[in-house]
Design an enzyme around this catalytic site. Structure first.
Site, PDB file in Angstrom:
ATOM      1  N   GLY A 147       0.815  -1.223   0.000  1.00  0.00           N
ATOM      2  CA  GLY A 147       0.000   0.000   0.000  1.00  0.00           C
ATOM      3  C   GLY A 147       0.841   1.261   0.000  1.00  0.00           C
ATOM      4  N   CYS A 153      -0.291   3.356  -9.822  1.00  0.00           N
ATOM      5  CA  CYS A 153      -1.011   3.815  -8.625  1.00  0.00           C
ATOM      6  C   CYS A 153      -2.261   4.566  -9.098  1.00  0.00           C
ATOM      7  CB  CYS A 153      -0.110   4.706  -7.780  1.00  0.00           C
ATOM      8  SG  CYS A 153       0.554   6.085  -8.688  1.00  0.00           S
ATOM      9  N   THR A 196       4.755  -5.224 -10.606  1.00  0.00           N
ATOM     10  CA  THR A 196       4.203  -6.558 -10.308  1.00  0.00           C
ATOM     11  C   THR A 196       2.946  -6.857 -11.132  1.00  0.00           C
ATOM     12  OG1 THR A 196       3.039  -5.516  -8.480  1.00  0.00           O
ATOM     13  CG2 THR A 196       5.075  -6.662  -7.951  1.00  0.00           C
ATOM     14  N   GLY A 208      14.669  -7.162  -7.106  1.00  0.00           N
ATOM     15  CA  GLY A 208      13.698  -6.871  -6.054  1.00  0.00           C
ATOM     16  C   GLY A 208      13.523  -8.000  -5.071  1.00  0.00           C
TER      17      GLY A 208
HETATM   18  C1  LIG Z   1       7.303  -5.847  -1.144  1.00  0.00           C
HETATM   19  C2  LIG Z   1       7.362  -5.094  -2.439  1.00  0.00           C
HETATM   20  C3  LIG Z   1       7.192  -3.723  -2.440  1.00  0.00           C
HETATM   21  C4  LIG Z   1       7.258  -3.000  -3.625  1.00  0.00           C
HETATM   22  N1  LIG Z   1       7.102  -1.652  -3.606  1.00  0.00           N
HETATM   23  C5  LIG Z   1       7.230  -0.932  -4.746  1.00  0.00           C
HETATM   24  C6  LIG Z   1       7.161   0.475  -4.724  1.00  0.00           C
HETATM   25  O1  LIG Z   1       7.026   1.115  -3.672  1.00  0.00           O
HETATM   26  N2  LIG Z   1       7.271   1.137  -5.913  1.00  0.00           N
HETATM   27  C7  LIG Z   1       7.470   0.493  -7.105  1.00  0.00           C
HETATM   28  O2  LIG Z   1       7.596   1.153  -8.142  1.00  0.00           O
HETATM   29  N3  LIG Z   1       7.556  -0.860  -7.150  1.00  0.00           N
HETATM   30  C8  LIG Z   1       7.449  -1.577  -6.005  1.00  0.00           C
HETATM   31  N4  LIG Z   1       7.555  -2.941  -6.050  1.00  0.00           N
HETATM   32  C9  LIG Z   1       7.773  -3.622  -7.337  1.00  0.00           C
HETATM   33  C10 LIG Z   1       9.256  -3.952  -7.559  1.00  0.00           C
HETATM   34  O3  LIG Z   1      10.040  -2.765  -7.613  1.00  0.00           O
HETATM   35  C11 LIG Z   1       9.445  -4.762  -8.871  1.00  0.00           C
HETATM   36  O4  LIG Z   1       8.984  -3.984  -9.972  1.00  0.00           O
HETATM   37  C12 LIG Z   1       8.702  -6.083  -8.860  1.00  0.00           C
HETATM   38  O5  LIG Z   1       8.702  -6.658  -7.577  1.00  0.00           O
HETATM   39  C13 LIG Z   1       9.287  -7.095  -9.838  1.00  0.00           C
HETATM   40  O6  LIG Z   1      10.652  -7.365  -9.572  1.00  0.00           O
HETATM   41  P1  LIG Z   1      11.135  -8.619  -8.659  1.00  0.00           P
HETATM   42  O7  LIG Z   1      10.467  -9.846  -9.205  1.00  0.00           O
HETATM   43  O8  LIG Z   1      12.643  -8.647  -8.786  1.00  0.00           O
HETATM   44  O9  LIG Z   1      10.705  -8.324  -7.263  1.00  0.00           O
HETATM   45  C14 LIG Z   1       7.503  -3.681  -4.869  1.00  0.00           C
HETATM   46  C15 LIG Z   1       7.687  -5.064  -4.853  1.00  0.00           C
HETATM   47  C16 LIG Z   1       7.640  -5.775  -3.666  1.00  0.00           C
HETATM   48  C17 LIG Z   1       7.862  -7.269  -3.695  1.00  0.00           C
END
Ligand SMILES: Cc1cc2nc3c(=O)[nH]c(=O)nc-3n(C[C@H](O)[C@H](O)[C@H](O)COP(=O)(O)O)c2cc1C
Length: 317
Positions: free
Chosen positions: A74, A132, A195, A267
């Site tokens: 969130g 968002c 995501t 991430g």
């Molecule tokens: C717990 C969590 C929090 C995240 N918070 C943000 C965020 O604040 N802003 C954003 O642009 N992406 C956010 N993401 C998305 C990640 O930056 C990334 O785009 C996504 O998780 C895919 O990469 P990964 O598979 O390496 O995690 C978040 C992902 C996770 C798992």
């Protein structure tokens, strides 16, 4: 062989190597300090920042899934004032590119945040989290609407001279439509992907596990989809790209480079191994060294260009 060159330049953003952290997975970069030297990274992308601090959603906010996790944090964050006043001064003591990721509920909020970041010392680029809700448009995410994507990108470009990275959502019918809207509005770099929407249900309580119902799926489960989307966007838009989604190893990162990305963000891997992004950078170097790749830039887009000749070491038959 001498050490391979790992430096990459994406529009106005110069990185020591092609590995950054992904927003929201290591706070403001400072959480990584006990785990290694962050100057071994190409860059740090901070948790998404808003004008005011936010507490985020109630628990449960994270659930493990096969080869990944769903989250609905969130957009909890300390707010732009605390970032600029406290986290940034500490972070810029380290020799690493800092990318401020921002989000607003309106286009004006995005522009106001960009203007605040513009005036701060030590930020190398701004990443826009457009996954968002746009409260001026009934809560539809900016990033699923080409017009909203265009307007928010234009407004931020007007507010800053820093390179602007537009972070694309995968939850759209055709990501190249959004990518072109961002490019035409002046985006310098695109990062992809955020995501994928997902849901996990607790079959005993018959309720979704996350308090928000659905959340965002990340981790190795999404990597092939993310690589596919990077390759699609690379063929359609000639902007530097940053690949994101399930990178855990140097080899995973190289897949994204070959699909057309000039850098990657790491991430979810950080949750089980805080030093994952630093290890990925070392593994890219070792991979290049073992194969006689003198410059990592040779790999960028290798899999989406017509093959002129077999790559060195590829066997026929
Ligand atoms: C717990 C969590 C929090 C995240 N918070 C943000 C965020 O604040 N802003 C954003 O642009 N992406 C956010 N993401 C998305 C990640 O930056 C990334 O785009 C996504 O998780 C895919 O990469 P990964 O598979 O390496 O995690 C978040 C992902 C996770 C798992």
């Amino acid at each position: 062989m001498s050490a391979p060159s790992l430096a990459v330049r994406l529009a106005g953003l110069s990185l020591r190597n092609p590995v950054l952290t992904a927003s929201g997975t290591s706070g403001y970069g400072l959480d990584l300090l006990p785990h290694g030297d962050i100057a071994r990274l190409g860059g740090i992308v901070c948790k998404s920042l808003s004008l005011r601090p936010r507490e985020g959603n109630a628990p449960t906010r994270i659930a493990e899934t096969p080869a990944g996790m769903v989250n609905s944090i969130g957009l909890q964050n300390i707010g732009i004032d605390a970032f600029l006043g406290k986290a940034l001064p500490e972070l810029r003591r380290h020799d690493v590119a800092i990318v401020a990721n921002i989000f607003g509920e309106t286009i004006d909020e995005f522009a106001a945040l960009a203007a605040r970041v513009e005036g701060a010392e030590g930020v190398a680029a701004i990443e826009l989290n457009i996954s968002c809700p746009n409260t001026d448009r009934g809560g539809i995410e900016f990033g699923v609407d080409p017009e909203a994507t265009s307007r928010v990108t234009e407004a931020v470009k007007r507010a800053t001279r820093l390179p602007v990275i537009v972070k694309l959502s995968p939850n759209v019918t055709d990501i190249t439509v959004i990518a072109r809207a961002a490019r035409d509005a002046g985006a310098d770099i695109l990062s992809l992907v955020n995501t994928f929407m997902g849901m996990v249900i607790d079959i005993e309580t018959r309720r979704p596990v996350l308090s928000s119902g659905s959340g965002g799926l990340s981790g190795p489960a999404i990597r092939p989809m993310a690589v596919h989307l990077v390759a699609r966007v690379a063929r359609s838009v000639k902007l530097p790209l940053i690949g994101i989604g399930g990178v855990r190893t140097g080899e995973d990162a190289i897949e994204f480079l070959m699909a057309g990305a000039s850098a990657v963000e790491v991430g979810t891997a950080t949750f089980t191994e805080p030093a994952a992004a630093m290890r990925v950078a070392s593994e890219i170097e070792a991979w290049c060294r073992a194969r006689g790749v003198a410059d990592v830039k040779e790999l960028i887009g290798a899999a989406v260009r017509p093959a002129a000749s077999p790559p060195p070491g590829a066997s026929a038959g």
